[in-house]
Design a protein around this motif. Structure first.
Motif, PDB file in Angstrom:
ATOM      1  N   ALA A   1      17.658  70.411   7.416  1.00 13.01           N
ATOM      2  CA  ALA A   1      19.000  70.561   6.962  1.00 13.01           C
ATOM      3  C   ALA A   1      19.472  71.261   5.975  1.00 13.01           C
ATOM      4  N   THR A   2      20.567  71.780   5.655  1.00 15.97           N
ATOM      5  CA  THR A   2      20.874  72.455   4.592  1.00 15.97           C
ATOM      6  C   THR A   2      22.314  72.357   4.223  1.00 15.97           C
ATOM      7  N   VAL A   3      22.959  72.382   3.109  1.00 16.91           N
ATOM      8  CA  VAL A   3      24.196  71.996   2.883  1.00 16.91           C
ATOM      9  C   VAL A   3      24.766  73.106   2.230  1.00 16.91           C
ATOM     10  N   VAL A   4      26.024  73.588   2.830  1.00 13.24           N
ATOM     11  CA  VAL A   4      26.653  74.845   2.418  1.00 13.24           C
ATOM     12  C   VAL A   4      28.190  74.581   2.236  1.00 13.24           C
ATOM     13  N   ASP A   5      28.497  75.087   0.945  1.00 10.83           N
ATOM     14  CA  ASP A   5      29.937  74.948   0.678  1.00 10.83           C
ATOM     15  C   ASP A   5      30.857  75.757   1.712  1.00 10.83           C
ATOM     16  N   VAL A   6      32.060  75.074   2.085  1.00 11.74           N
ATOM     17  CA  VAL A   6      32.752  75.744   3.085  1.00 11.74           C
ATOM     18  C   VAL A   6      34.331  75.580   2.517  1.00 11.74           C
TER      19      VAL A   6
END
Length: 365
Positions: free
Chosen positions: A35-40
């Protein structure tokens, strides 16, 4: 694991409340261990005269797809990842105009558009090309009511790798599902609610003119106004150096200079000068309407003319005066001639644009 999830949830709540910034979780369903977290950044939502625009939806829990999907594929539960560099504007137009079912859209912006990146050198030409595409996309998105969530994110190595895998999967003609695996885009937040009465803050300044001896009449007033906010498809990404930061700077400098002149009776003019910084400019000038309604009748009738400063940060030594009345109007001619004479001394060019304004039109500029 529970502690980590709680910490991530607290972080999301904090950032969302302060910056109106949400995160997108890109999870590999097939492996269930990546899993990875990306700013949106979410597409704007707003109303003009009771008509909704943008998207009211925010939460996502759909599989990722690309523009390489099979013809006739069902995208009702697919979030299409679209790099702006590869944008197929006809696809977006088709889905927006015909209301085709779609799980959502995620537009990927080049890194050169980050504020911290100057985008100089060899990136200038590419940035200009992509900027023109973004302008066309923005007009399309903000003037429509969309029945699915729309987000923006910046490209990076992680999200590029995800997109490459998604493209390869779509090329096989086998769409990602819970059983076949693939990537899933998840934004577990509550749907946004309409703000019943948005806050509108206007700032006003006043310089009193000098009356002649025995003059009991109220002095005429010149109003100098600028809208201080900006507008964009994603509010958190909107920048306004020339829309309308430049107008605000110009107004403050004019106010500073005239305050010096008006501090001395010998250099004080026979006009009152009213300064106004108004909000809600992109929303049919809501702040300006509220500000004008707050005037009493005497002040409103004393205003000889108003000058609205907007997008005056010209890059090519040109300034334009936009007028709604015919150029033969005495005040307009006087202002235009004054600006022209000063501009010539400074090496600037001043032009005049005449366009009638339909005040009954609810659409903003």
């Amino acid at each position: 694991m529970a502690h980590r999830k709680a910490r991530e949830r607290d972080m999301l709540d904090s950032v969302y409340s302060m910056l109106a910034l949400v995160f997108i979780l890109v999870a590999c369903v097939e492996l269930c261990d990546a899993a990875t977290v990306v700013d949106v950044y979410r597409l704007i939502q707003y109303d003009i005269s009771g008509v909704p625009f943008g998207s009211r939806l925010a939460s996502l829990n759909h599989h990722a797809g690309s523009l390489h999907f099979s013809p006739g594929a069902d995208l009702s539960r697919t979030v299409v990842m679209i790099p702006v560099r590869e944008l197929n504007i006809s696809f977006v137009t088709e889905y927006v105009s015909r209301k085709h079912p779609l799980g959502g859209m995620l537009f990927l912006l080049p890194e050169i558009f980050r504020l911290e990146n100057g985008g100089g050198g060899k990136d200038v030409r590419e940035k200009e090309v992509v900027k023109n595409v973004l302008l066309e996309l923005e007009k399309l998105l903000v003037h429509a009511k969309l029945p699915y969530p729309v987000y923006f994110a910046f490209e990076n190595d992680e999200i590029d790798a995800v997109l490459d895998d998604v493209k390869k999967n779509d090329a096989t003609g086998q769409p990602a599902t819970a059983t076949t695996g693939g990537y899933k885009l998840v934004i577990p937040i509550a749907e946004p609610k309409k703000v019943a009465s948005p806050t509108i803050t206007n700032i006003q300044g006043w310089l009193q003119g000098l009356k002649a001896d025995g003059d009991a009449n109220q002095l005429p007033t010149i109003a100098i106004v600028a809208s201080y906010d900006t507008f964009g498809a994603a509010p958190a990404l909107s920048v306004g150096s020339d829309s309308n930061g430049s107008g605000v700077v110009a107004l403050l400098e004019v106010a500073r200079l005239f305050s010096l002149l008006y501090s001395n009776p010998k250099t004080r003019g026979r006009y009152n000068i009213l300064f106004g910084l108004t909000s809600g400019g992109p929303y049919n000038y809501n702040g300006t309407h509220k500000w004008l309604r707050s005037f009493d009748q005497r002040l409103r009738e004393s205003i000889d003319y108003a000058i609205c400063l907007n997008s005056v940060g010209s890059w090519n030594n040109e300034l334009w005066i936009h007028v709604s009345k015919p150029p033969e109007n005495a005040y307009i001619k006087q202002i235009f001639e004054g600006f022209t004479n000063v501009a010539e001394e400074l090496g600037f060019k001043v032009g005049l644009k005449h366009k009638k304004i339909n005040i009954s039109n609810p659409r903003f500029r």
